[in-house]
Design a protein around this motif. Structure first.
Motif, PDB file in Angstrom:
ATOM      1  N   GLY A   1       0.814  -1.213   0.000  1.00 55.12           N
ATOM      2  CA  GLY A   1       0.000   0.000   0.000  1.00 55.12           C
ATOM      3  C   GLY A   1       0.847   1.262   0.000  1.00 55.12           C
ATOM      4  O   GLY A   1       0.536   2.235  -0.704  1.00 55.12           O
ATOM      5  N   LYS A   2       1.905   1.250   0.752  1.00 55.87           N
ATOM      6  CA  LYS A   2       2.781   2.420   0.863  1.00 55.87           C
ATOM      7  C   LYS A   2       3.420   2.758  -0.481  1.00 55.87           C
ATOM      8  O   LYS A   2       3.546   3.935  -0.851  1.00 55.87           O
ATOM      9  CB  LYS A   2       3.850   2.130   1.910  1.00 55.87           C
ATOM     10  N   LEU A   3       3.820   1.713  -1.227  1.00 58.87           N
ATOM     11  CA  LEU A   3       4.524   1.919  -2.496  1.00 58.87           C
ATOM     12  C   LEU A   3       3.583   1.926  -3.694  1.00 58.87           C
ATOM     13  O   LEU A   3       4.024   2.128  -4.819  1.00 58.87           O
ATOM     14  CB  LEU A   3       5.564   0.801  -2.695  1.00 58.87           C
ATOM     15  N   HIS A   4       2.287   1.689  -3.429  1.00 62.63           N
ATOM     16  CA  HIS A   4       1.316   1.534  -4.521  1.00 62.63           C
ATOM     17  C   HIS A   4       1.787   0.457  -5.491  1.00 62.63           C
ATOM     18  O   HIS A   4       1.671   0.599  -6.713  1.00 62.63           O
ATOM     19  CB  HIS A   4       1.089   2.863  -5.251  1.00 62.63           C
ATOM     20  N   ALA A   5       2.334  -0.619  -4.922  1.00 58.71           N
ATOM     21  CA  ALA A   5       2.847  -1.714  -5.739  1.00 58.71           C
ATOM     22  C   ALA A   5       1.695  -2.577  -6.234  1.00 58.71           C
ATOM     23  O   ALA A   5       0.570  -2.493  -5.735  1.00 58.71           O
ATOM     24  CB  ALA A   5       3.832  -2.549  -4.924  1.00 58.71           C
ATOM     25  N   GLY A   6       2.010  -3.452  -7.190  1.00 52.15           N
ATOM     26  CA  GLY A   6       0.940  -4.228  -7.815  1.00 52.15           C
ATOM     27  C   GLY A   6       0.905  -5.685  -7.430  1.00 52.15           C
ATOM     28  O   GLY A   6       0.105  -6.446  -7.989  1.00 52.15           O
ATOM     29  N   TYR A   7       1.737  -6.108  -6.494  1.00 58.48           N
ATOM     30  CA  TYR A   7       1.742  -7.541  -6.170  1.00 58.48           C
ATOM     31  C   TYR A   7       0.587  -7.897  -5.219  1.00 58.48           C
ATOM     32  O   TYR A   7       0.105  -7.069  -4.459  1.00 58.48           O
ATOM     33  CB  TYR A   7       3.081  -7.961  -5.569  1.00 58.48           C
ATOM     34  N   GLU A   8       0.174  -9.151  -5.288  1.00 55.18           N
ATOM     35  CA  GLU A   8      -0.858  -9.688  -4.416  1.00 55.18           C
ATOM     36  C   GLU A   8      -0.192 -10.569  -3.361  1.00 55.18           C
ATOM     37  O   GLU A   8       0.735 -11.325  -3.674  1.00 55.18           O
ATOM     38  CB  GLU A   8      -1.853 -10.528  -5.228  1.00 55.18           C
ATOM     39  N   VAL A   9      -0.645 -10.456  -2.113  1.00 56.84           N
ATOM     40  CA  VAL A   9      -0.074 -11.246  -1.023  1.00 56.84           C
ATOM     41  C   VAL A   9      -1.052 -12.361  -0.643  1.00 56.84           C
ATOM     42  O   VAL A   9      -2.221 -12.100  -0.357  1.00 56.84           O
ATOM     43  CB  VAL A   9       0.225 -10.373   0.218  1.00 56.84           C
ATOM     44  N   LEU A  10      -0.557 -13.577  -0.655  1.00 53.29           N
ATOM     45  CA  LEU A  10      -1.350 -14.743  -0.285  1.00 53.29           C
ATOM     46  C   LEU A  10      -0.813 -15.307   1.023  1.00 53.29           C
ATOM     47  O   LEU A  10       0.399 -15.416   1.208  1.00 53.29           O
ATOM     48  CB  LEU A  10      -1.266 -15.825  -1.370  1.00 53.29           C
ATOM     49  N   GLY A  11      -1.713 -15.654   1.927  1.00 49.92           N
ATOM     50  CA  GLY A  11      -1.248 -16.179   3.207  1.00 49.92           C
ATOM     51  C   GLY A  11      -2.395 -16.546   4.112  1.00 49.92           C
ATOM     52  O   GLY A  11      -3.432 -17.042   3.670  1.00 49.92           O
ATOM     53  N   LYS A  12      -2.234 -16.282   5.383  1.00 47.27           N
ATOM     54  CA  LYS A  12      -3.232 -16.658   6.378  1.00 47.27           C
ATOM     55  C   LYS A  12      -4.538 -15.890   6.205  1.00 47.27           C
ATOM     56  O   LYS A  12      -5.622 -16.436   6.412  1.00 47.27           O
ATOM     57  CB  LYS A  12      -2.678 -16.409   7.796  1.00 47.27           C
ATOM     58  N   LEU A  13      -4.433 -14.620   5.854  1.00 47.06           N
ATOM     59  CA  LEU A  13      -5.618 -13.760   5.824  1.00 47.06           C
ATOM     60  C   LEU A  13      -6.616 -14.172   4.750  1.00 47.06           C
ATOM     61  O   LEU A  13      -7.822 -13.922   4.894  1.00 47.06           O
ATOM     62  CB  LEU A  13      -5.199 -12.302   5.608  1.00 47.06           C
ATOM     63  N   ASN A  14      -6.130 -14.773   3.658  1.00 47.76           N
ATOM     64  CA  ASN A  14      -7.059 -15.185   2.605  1.00 47.76           C
ATOM     65  C   ASN A  14      -7.089 -16.697   2.415  1.00 47.76           C
ATOM     66  O   ASN A  14      -7.527 -17.190   1.374  1.00 47.76           O
ATOM     67  CB  ASN A  14      -6.728 -14.478   1.279  1.00 47.76           C
ATOM     68  N   GLY A  15      -6.622 -17.433   3.417  1.00 44.84           N
ATOM     69  CA  GLY A  15      -6.789 -18.883   3.418  1.00 44.84           C
ATOM     70  C   GLY A  15      -5.804 -19.670   2.590  1.00 44.84           C
ATOM     71  O   GLY A  15      -5.990 -20.874   2.397  1.00 44.84           O
ATOM     72  N   TYR A  16      -4.733 -19.041   2.118  1.00 50.07           N
ATOM     73  CA  TYR A  16      -3.756 -19.762   1.296  1.00 50.07           C
ATOM     74  C   TYR A  16      -2.751 -20.542   2.135  1.00 50.07           C
ATOM     75  O   TYR A  16      -2.101 -21.449   1.638  1.00 50.07           O
ATOM     76  CB  TYR A  16      -3.031 -18.799   0.348  1.00 50.07           C
ATOM     77  N   THR A  17      -2.588 -20.169   3.393  1.00 56.20           N
ATOM     78  CA  THR A  17      -1.722 -20.928   4.297  1.00 56.20           C
ATOM     79  C   THR A  17      -2.446 -21.104   5.627  1.00 56.20           C
ATOM     80  O   THR A  17      -3.452 -20.450   5.902  1.00 56.20           O
ATOM     81  CB  THR A  17      -0.365 -20.226   4.531  1.00 56.20           C
ATOM     82  N   ARG A  18      -1.917 -21.967   6.468  1.00 53.08           N
ATOM     83  CA  ARG A  18      -2.568 -22.298   7.737  1.00 53.08           C
ATOM     84  C   ARG A  18      -2.701 -21.068   8.631  1.00 53.08           C
ATOM     85  O   ARG A  18      -1.766 -20.294   8.753  1.00 53.08           O
ATOM     86  CB  ARG A  18      -1.757 -23.354   8.474  1.00 53.08           C
ATOM     87  N   ASP A  19      -3.852 -20.955   9.272  1.00 52.10           N
ATOM     88  CA  ASP A  19      -4.072 -19.786  10.123  1.00 52.10           C
ATOM     89  C   ASP A  19      -3.738 -20.049  11.586  1.00 52.10           C
ATOM     90  O   ASP A  19      -3.872 -19.164  12.427  1.00 52.10           O
ATOM     91  CB  ASP A  19      -5.517 -19.293   9.995  1.00 52.10           C
ATOM     92  N   ARG A  20      -3.301 -21.272  11.934  1.00 46.53           N
ATOM     93  CA  ARG A  20      -2.911 -21.597  13.312  1.00 46.53           C
ATOM     94  C   ARG A  20      -2.092 -22.877  13.287  1.00 46.53           C
ATOM     95  O   ARG A  20      -2.055 -23.592  12.290  1.00 46.53           O
ATOM     96  CB  ARG A  20      -4.140 -21.768  14.205  1.00 46.53           C
TER      97      ARG A  20
END
Length: 673
Positions: A326-345
């Motif tokens: 957000g700070k850099l107005h970059a265009g990459y997408e982040v996948l991880g816990k928040l959108n279910g792509y990796t384990r959340d616990r």
């Protein structure tokens, strides 16, 4: 120098000794305990010279002691588990504002799972909250490097530094080389120098806050381009042999780094076997999650469309990448816990990373391909055992593994304490407040003697809350002898001061059992050698104003129940001190036995106290049991405590030497009590 096979925690202890630590203190808590124990062992053997090491009363006491030593210029080491940092947080939050002189490293072990903790608290969040740098090792080797770097960082910026390994790193083993003998660094000749900066007045705190913010920027830059950048390596990034430029990024922190690297290696093998091109990717380890190495992360993210993040516990790295995007107005997408792509616990694994990475890289088809190291569904359950000569016999097991819930050990004194209090209460309405330790297991059936458990020492004060709002009920608080000193004292003083009608049951088994049988103030044993005068629990209770204090042997039921009844019926604060040694401290006696002629198969010995040393065989027959089956004793578990002999209504359980005809008099309780 000698190369040794060391557990991670042992290696971290040696790394601190090599760095010249002069004072080490902490409070036991899995998975961190072995660090202090290793330092103590090295000191006792004469190989760690000039060091003071101790188990402090609790984590807050430990950190405050170390702060004093650090103000004089000594290098210090603090150890605890993640929830222990909560106890020390009052000191930590101010210590960072005041600053230090000698390097101060906080070794805080996190416990994803959680395997042996009440929460999955993430110390990386705590580091950011306290504005203290955090290093997050992927392996014991890297953790040792980080400890050395942490002391340098601490002294360069006059800040405490957290090193945060997780359970798998703490308990992994590796070969490392350390000096045979270490000597603590001398403190500067001037020692502690009086200065107003050591006093945290509001004006000074305001100035210090600005200094903290400025130094965090400098540390983040060092983590990107300076010496600390070695802990935030970037791998890959150029075009592949096929001329493909990476558009996919993979980021990992802590032990997940090793899981991801192994999963990527397996995927590369399977792609080769299947004749599939391995997609291009760029990989980065975040070894310093706070302050975040933003400039290095910017270099990593350049040109990427997507970044997947593997980390245990909270989405700390994921948040940092999103904020940077957000700070850099970059265009990459982040996948991880928040959108279910990796384990959340919980913990990550190689198997899990393998499946998620295959999907992320678009090569799911290779998961079924042959591999040099098959994982997941490809793992064969079949193994071989040598039976004679060169011949082997295959062994295979395809069934579900048996469920083994945690249970109090056979012969544990706490079993008798819980049982006696439950019997003394009878049908009286009551709330039973538990605590952190082995005795939390008192909540399980059939004892069913723990209604609440929050945090260390809280049972005593929670009982007071119940007594205020439900005065018609009796409130009993269970606390261990170690926890009594660690965090129970405030609650017992409050009970007297405000005259709360509670009963405190002190389960004194003469050790800190759950974390590995460490000493505490009530034992008088110290890590520096000489034994001090044990602090008397009864004397402490008397000193603060308890008027009713009774003692009992938890292996003797009638005595224990009578003591419980007396304390519970007393109006106002009362205490029962149940004194019986942990089985790790006492020599086991001869097992008890079952009189097959007298056993009726009623199962009361099992349903009343739930000792794992007693089993039931439905196929057994006897004159009194008929076709109901009979109890039996597992001689490999029974230590002859004798509690069950006092529970059986038919005298069918016999003490060693007692004949079924009762010719010899029944003993009163444990053979070792």
């Amino acid at each position: 120098m000698q190369k040794q096979l060391l557990m991670g925690n042992e290696a971290f202890a040696h790394a601190a000794l090599k760095a010249g630590v002069r004072v080490a203190a902490g409070y036991p808590g899995t998975p961190s305990s072995e660090v202090i124990e290793t330092i103590a062992a090295e000191h006792a053997a004469g190989r760690a010279q000039g060091i003071h090491v101790e188990w402090s009363t609790n984590e807050k006491a430990a950190l405050e002691l170390l702060a004093g030593a650090a103000y004089a210029g000594a290098r210090t080491l603090f150890t605890c588990k993640q929830v222990g940092l909560n106890v020390a947080s009052d000191a930590l939050m101010s210590l960072n504002y005041v600053g230090i002189k000698g390097g101060t490293v906080l070794f805080v072990a996190d416990d994803p799972g959680p395997i042996s903790s009440q929460t999955e608290q993430d110390t990386r969040r705590f580091g950011a909250f306290a504005k203290v740098p955090v290093l997050d090792p992927a392996t014991p080797d890297q953790g040792c490097e980080m400890i050395e770097a942490a002391y340098e960082l601490s002294e360069a910026y006059r800040t405490p530094v957290i090193v945060r390994p997780t359970t798998r790193v703490c308990h992994a083993s590796t070969f490392l080389e350390f000096p045979d003998v270490t000597t603590a660094r001398d403190i500067p000749e001037e020692g502690f120098v009086r200065d107003s900066k050591w006093v945290i007045f509001p004006k000074r705190a305001f100035e210090a806050h600005g200094e903290i913010n400025e130094r965090l920027k400098q540390i983040a830059e060092d983590a990107s381009t300076g010496a600390l950048s070695a802990f935030n390596p970037i791998e890959g990034g150029g075009a592949t042999e096929q001329g493909e430029t990476p558009q996919l990024g993979i980021v990992a922190g802590g032990v997940s780094t090793m899981y991801v690297r192994e999963a990527l290696r397996i995927l590369a093998e399977r792609c080769h076997t299947a004749g599939v091109d391995m997609p291009a990717y760029r990989f980065m380890q975040i070894g310093m999650p706070f302050p975040f190495p933003e400039h290095a992360a910017q270099d990593f993210a350049g040109g990427l469309d997507q970044i997947i993040v593997f980390e245990e516990l909270d989405h700390v790295i994921e948040d940092a990448l999103l904020a940077m995007c957000g700070k850099l107005h970059a265009g990459y997408e982040v996948l991880g816990k928040l959108n279910g792509y990796t384990r959340d616990r919980g913990e990550n694994t190689v198997d899990d990373a393998l499946e998620r990475l295959a999907k992320y890289l678009g090569i799911e088809q290779v998961l079924g391909a042959a591999s040099a190291r098959p994982l997941g569904d490809d793992v064969s359950r079949e193994t071989s055992v040598r039976v004679s000569g060169d011949s082997t016999t295959p062994l295979a097991y395809d069934g579900a593994l048996p469920v083994r819930p945690p249970v109090l050990c056979a012969g544990c004194p706490h079993r008798g304490s819980f049982y006696a209090i439950k019997r003394a209460l009878g049908k009286t309405p009551a709330v039973l407040c538990g605590d952190i330790g082995c005795y939390t297991l008192g909540n399980a059936m059939p004892l069913d003697a723990v209604d609440t458990c929050l945090c260390m020492g809280a049972g005593i004060t929670m009982a007071q809350g119940f007594s205020v709002v439900e005065p018609q009920k009796k409130t009993v608080a269970f606390v261990g002898d170690s926890t009594f000193f660690a965090s129970g004292l405030t609650g017992i003083v409050n009970a007297v001061y405000n005259q709360h009608d509670i009963t405190v049951a002190v389960l004194d088994n003469a050790t800190t059992a759950m974390t590995g049988s460490q000493p505490h103030p009530g034992t008088g044993v110290t890590l520096m050698g000489p034994k001090s005068q044990p602090v008397s629990i009864e004397s402490v209770l008397k000193a603060v104003g308890f008027k009713c204090i009774v003692h009992a042997n938890p292996f003797v039921f009638e005595e224990s129940a009578a003591a419980a009844k007396e304390a519970i019926e007393f109006e106002g604060p009362s205490a029962i001190i149940y004194e019986g040694p942990c089985i790790s401290l006492s020599k086991p006696g001869e097992p008890v036995s079952i009189d097959a002629g007298a056993c009726t198969g009623c199962k009361r010995c099992i349903t009343e106290i739930g000792c794992p040393g007693i089993g039931f065989d439905a196929s057994l027959r006897g004159p009194a049991s008929g076709g109901r089956g009979q109890a039996f004793i597992d001689r490999s578990l029974c230590n002859g405590c004798g509690l069950c002999t006092q529970i059986c209504p038919f005298d069918a359980i016999l003490l060693p030497g007692q004949r079924p005809d009762g010719a010899e008099e029944r003993g009163e309780g444990a053979s070792h009590a």
